[in-house]
Design a protein around this motif. Sequence first.
Motif, PDB file in Angstrom:
ATOM      1  N   ARG A 194      45.417  37.190  57.133  1.00  0.00           N
ATOM      2  CA  ARG A 194      45.505  35.947  56.369  1.00  0.00           C
ATOM      3  C   ARG A 194      44.487  35.961  55.237  1.00  0.00           C
ATOM      4  N   ALA A 195      44.760  35.170  54.212  1.00  0.00           N
ATOM      5  CA  ALA A 195      43.867  35.111  53.063  1.00  0.00           C
ATOM      6  C   ALA A 195      42.634  34.281  53.399  1.00  0.00           C
ATOM      7  N   LEU A 196      41.526  34.652  52.836  1.00  0.00           N
ATOM      8  CA  LEU A 196      40.281  33.920  53.053  1.00  0.00           C
ATOM      9  C   LEU A 196      39.762  33.410  51.722  1.00  0.00           C
ATOM     10  N   ASP A 197      39.151  32.273  51.757  1.00  0.00           N
ATOM     11  CA  ASP A 197      38.599  31.689  50.532  1.00  0.00           C
ATOM     12  C   ASP A 197      37.407  32.513  50.060  1.00  0.00           C
ATOM     13  N   PRO A 198      37.478  33.043  48.826  1.00  0.00           N
ATOM     14  CA  PRO A 198      36.405  33.925  48.347  1.00  0.00           C
ATOM     15  C   PRO A 198      35.033  33.262  48.346  1.00  0.00           C
ATOM     16  N   GLY A 199      34.987  32.027  47.918  1.00  0.00           N
ATOM     17  CA  GLY A 199      33.702  31.350  47.856  1.00  0.00           C
ATOM     18  C   GLY A 199      33.090  31.124  49.225  1.00  0.00           C
ATOM     19  N   ASN A 200      33.897  30.591  50.134  1.00  0.00           N
ATOM     20  CA  ASN A 200      33.386  30.346  51.479  1.00  0.00           C
ATOM     21  C   ASN A 200      33.029  31.646  52.182  1.00  0.00           C
ATOM     22  N   PHE A 201      33.841  32.668  51.950  1.00  0.00           N
ATOM     23  CA  PHE A 201      33.575  33.964  52.570  1.00  0.00           C
ATOM     24  C   PHE A 201      32.229  34.510  52.110  1.00  0.00           C
ATOM     25  N   ARG A 202      32.021  34.446  50.824  1.00  0.00           N
ATOM     26  CA  ARG A 202      30.737  34.913  50.278  1.00  0.00           C
ATOM     27  C   ARG A 202      29.559  34.209  50.936  1.00  0.00           C
ATOM     28  N   ARG A 203      29.617  32.891  50.965  1.00  0.00           N
ATOM     29  CA  ARG A 203      28.504  32.141  51.558  1.00  0.00           C
ATOM     30  C   ARG A 203      28.295  32.489  53.019  1.00  0.00           C
ATOM     31  N   GLU A 204      29.398  32.627  53.749  1.00  0.00           N
ATOM     32  CA  GLU A 204      29.289  32.939  55.171  1.00  0.00           C
ATOM     33  C   GLU A 204      28.606  34.287  55.382  1.00  0.00           C
ATOM     34  N   MET A 205      29.022  35.259  54.586  1.00  0.00           N
ATOM     35  CA  MET A 205      28.445  36.599  54.728  1.00  0.00           C
ATOM     36  C   MET A 205      26.974  36.606  54.313  1.00  0.00           C
ATOM     37  N   GLU A 206      26.692  35.923  53.224  1.00  0.00           N
ATOM     38  CA  GLU A 206      25.302  35.912  52.741  1.00  0.00           C
ATOM     39  C   GLU A 206      24.372  35.225  53.727  1.00  0.00           C
ATOM     40  N   SER A 207      24.878  34.178  54.351  1.00  0.00           N
ATOM     41  CA  SER A 207      24.002  33.447  55.267  1.00  0.00           C
ATOM     42  C   SER A 207      23.879  34.143  56.618  1.00  0.00           C
ATOM     43  N   SER A 208      24.731  35.140  56.872  1.00  0.00           N
ATOM     44  CA  SER A 208      24.655  35.829  58.161  1.00  0.00           C
ATOM     45  C   SER A 208      23.392  36.677  58.261  1.00  0.00           C
ATOM     46  N   GLY A 209      22.858  37.052  57.122  1.00  0.00           N
ATOM     47  CA  GLY A 209      21.645  37.868  57.141  1.00  0.00           C
ATOM     48  C   GLY A 209      21.922  39.339  57.364  1.00  0.00           C
ATOM     49  N   ASP A 210      23.194  39.714  57.490  1.00  0.00           N
ATOM     50  CA  ASP A 210      23.534  41.106  57.755  1.00  0.00           C
ATOM     51  C   ASP A 210      23.657  41.922  56.475  1.00  0.00           C
ATOM     52  N   LEU A 211      23.797  41.244  55.356  1.00  0.00           N
ATOM     53  CA  LEU A 211      24.034  41.947  54.095  1.00  0.00           C
ATOM     54  C   LEU A 211      22.770  42.014  53.241  1.00  0.00           C
ATOM     55  N   VAL A 212      22.657  43.096  52.505  1.00  0.00           N
ATOM     56  CA  VAL A 212      21.570  43.253  51.553  1.00  0.00           C
ATOM     57  C   VAL A 212      22.179  43.650  50.214  1.00  0.00           C
ATOM     58  N   ALA A 213      21.803  42.938  49.174  1.00  0.00           N
ATOM     59  CA  ALA A 213      22.259  43.321  47.838  1.00  0.00           C
ATOM     60  C   ALA A 213      21.483  44.566  47.398  1.00  0.00           C
ATOM     61  N   THR A 214      22.213  45.532  46.895  1.00  0.00           N
ATOM     62  CA  THR A 214      21.529  46.765  46.485  1.00  0.00           C
ATOM     63  C   THR A 214      20.886  46.621  45.118  1.00  0.00           C
ATOM     64  N   GLY A 215      21.300  45.592  44.368  1.00  0.00           N
ATOM     65  CA  GLY A 215      20.798  45.436  43.008  1.00  0.00           C
ATOM     66  C   GLY A 215      21.694  46.122  41.997  1.00  0.00           C
ATOM     67  N   GLU A 216      22.507  47.048  42.475  1.00  0.00           N
ATOM     68  CA  GLU A 216      23.440  47.725  41.576  1.00  0.00           C
ATOM     69  C   GLU A 216      24.760  46.966  41.513  1.00  0.00           C
ATOM     70  N   ARG A 217      25.507  47.269  40.454  1.00  0.00           N
ATOM     71  CA  ARG A 217      26.799  46.635  40.284  1.00  0.00           C
ATOM     72  C   ARG A 217      27.876  47.695  40.109  1.00  0.00           C
ATOM     73  N   LEU A 218      29.065  47.346  40.550  1.00  0.00           N
ATOM     74  CA  LEU A 218      30.189  48.252  40.374  1.00  0.00           C
ATOM     75  C   LEU A 218      30.718  48.097  38.962  1.00  0.00           C
ATOM     76  N   ILE A 219      30.700  49.191  38.205  1.00  0.00           N
ATOM     77  CA  ILE A 219      31.187  49.096  36.833  1.00  0.00           C
ATOM     78  C   ILE A 219      32.565  49.727  36.723  1.00  0.00           C
ATOM     79  N   GLY A 220      33.226  49.458  35.653  1.00  0.00           N
ATOM     80  CA  GLY A 220      34.540  50.041  35.417  1.00  0.00           C
ATOM     81  C   GLY A 220      35.676  49.129  35.815  1.00  0.00           C
ATOM     82  N   THR A 221      35.380  47.974  36.354  1.00  0.00           N
ATOM     83  CA  THR A 221      36.438  47.007  36.622  1.00  0.00           C
ATOM     84  C   THR A 221      36.796  46.324  35.317  1.00  0.00           C
ATOM     85  N   LYS A 222      37.944  45.676  35.290  1.00  0.00           N
ATOM     86  CA  LYS A 222      38.328  44.994  34.058  1.00  0.00           C
ATOM     87  C   LYS A 222      37.926  43.520  34.108  1.00  0.00           C
ATOM     88  N   HIS A 223      36.835  43.265  34.764  1.00  0.00           N
ATOM     89  CA  HIS A 223      36.307  41.897  34.804  1.00  0.00           C
ATOM     90  C   HIS A 223      34.816  41.978  35.080  1.00  0.00           C
TER      91      HIS A 223
END
Lengths: 236, 236
Positions: free
Chosen positions: B170-199
Amino acid sequence: MPELAVSTVIFTLRPDETGAMQLWLPAVKRIRSPFDGMWALPGGPLSEEEDLIAAASRTLLETTGLKPRYLEQLYAFGSLERSPGGRVVSIVYWALVAQNEIADAYECENVSWFAADNLPNLAFDHNLIVEYALSRLRNKMEYSRIAHGFLGDTFTMAQLREVYEAVLGRALDPGNFRREMESSGDLVATGERLIGTKHRPPQLYKYDTSVDLTDQGALPTFSEHSANSIKREKTA
Amino acid sequence: MPELAVSTVIFTLRPDETGAMQLWLPAVKRIRSPFDGMWALPGGPLSEEEDLIAAASRTLLETTGLKPRYLEQLYAFGSLERSPGGRVVSIVYWALVAQNEIADAYECENVSWFAADNLPNLAFDHNLIVEYALSRLRNKMEYSRIAHGFLGDTFTMAQLREVYEAVLGRALDPGNFRREMESSGDLVATGERLIGTKHRPPQLYKYDTSVDLTDQGALPTFSEHSANSIKREKTA
DNA sequence: TCAAAAGTGTTAGACGTACACCCATGG
DNA sequence: CCATGGGTGTACGTCTAACACTTTTGA
């Protein structure tokens, strides 16, 4: 080829001195090496013509004289070091029985019941196995309706709550607990009341066995008393 | 005495024609009776000197050329009728591998990958086993952090969400998903970004492996990549 | 400037928790 | 009439789902 055995962790609830419910389980005394004389989980080798769950059920009957009100596979233990003197893979089940059904005759020299939080050193890795069974029991208590595996066919809301409190190890709000149970749709009021208490006579309930969902996995269905039901599981 | 085997359900995610992620798993062609010529789960008899999980891991390596990013025991199957011609008890594991790690060399005449929702008739009770593994995977996806078992070491929030969406169906809301993952404490931002996307280039994340809790049962610890972690499980 | 996905803000309802309160019985 | 647990009401804080909106890139 490794030897294959089936063992069972059998739980029941007994009141302690203060009247609070406590988890107990039976162990059998080993009468041969390895671990001769030590207490161990009931079980034995799997015979060629016996289902896994049938072996667990038989073991339980031999140890307690009972049919389980709930029976489920726990885990297969097979590390190389768990049995000195020969590799053994044990498929372990866990079961719930109602205290009032236990025949006293089965308490003898070779079968003894222990409080789950005060076990002796058991043979093999059986202490570890009991710990794991306890965690599964506590976890499952929170989202399934296994609690009545400890109870008779009818019970009061307070008795049901005592089961939850004993297993989860914390007090629950009577009002909220009642509402939660009533809204689950699993309970049916019998219309009768328990008399002889020194206060307002409580309603007697039974479980609604008509709507008996099986797990989403559709697998380890056990329905001795239609005991199973799953919404979701959170495990290891 | 019954024969003892270990099999493994190996999951990965592949994009279908539309680009949506889909679950796939490998099967091996049987080359002897019973079920000669049919597809079956990878596995084999348990040898005397091999741990259960080691046998599952070896099977996986032989079939895919990979080490699993997640590996856990599923269930022990042992009914009398499951194998015509001789009793076999199978202890089944399930595993996650990252798609980008799969060596193409292992796709050959005797090993083939199938979409999990479009399997052929498998040997023995293996279709049933896959169903059960799927339910366990879906269930566990909701409360643990196994999702990165499908991903590389770093990933974007959208890639992580696609894993969840594919498994849960099923589809998940991108905004809510982001917040849920960020607040879980399991993720760490690497500081790098994925380039080459068209956005707008998305942040790359990795899992925080420093705080790696094991389950409350303290049992089936698997840490090939510190993949484990449990809050609570809801299962069968 | 437009499309598309990244990322942030906001709100309404569901739900869990705490706790006040009335009810029915035995003593 | 008092103690005790049975049983009901209610309000508050947290969590979740839905969705509007701003940002940053490539084309």
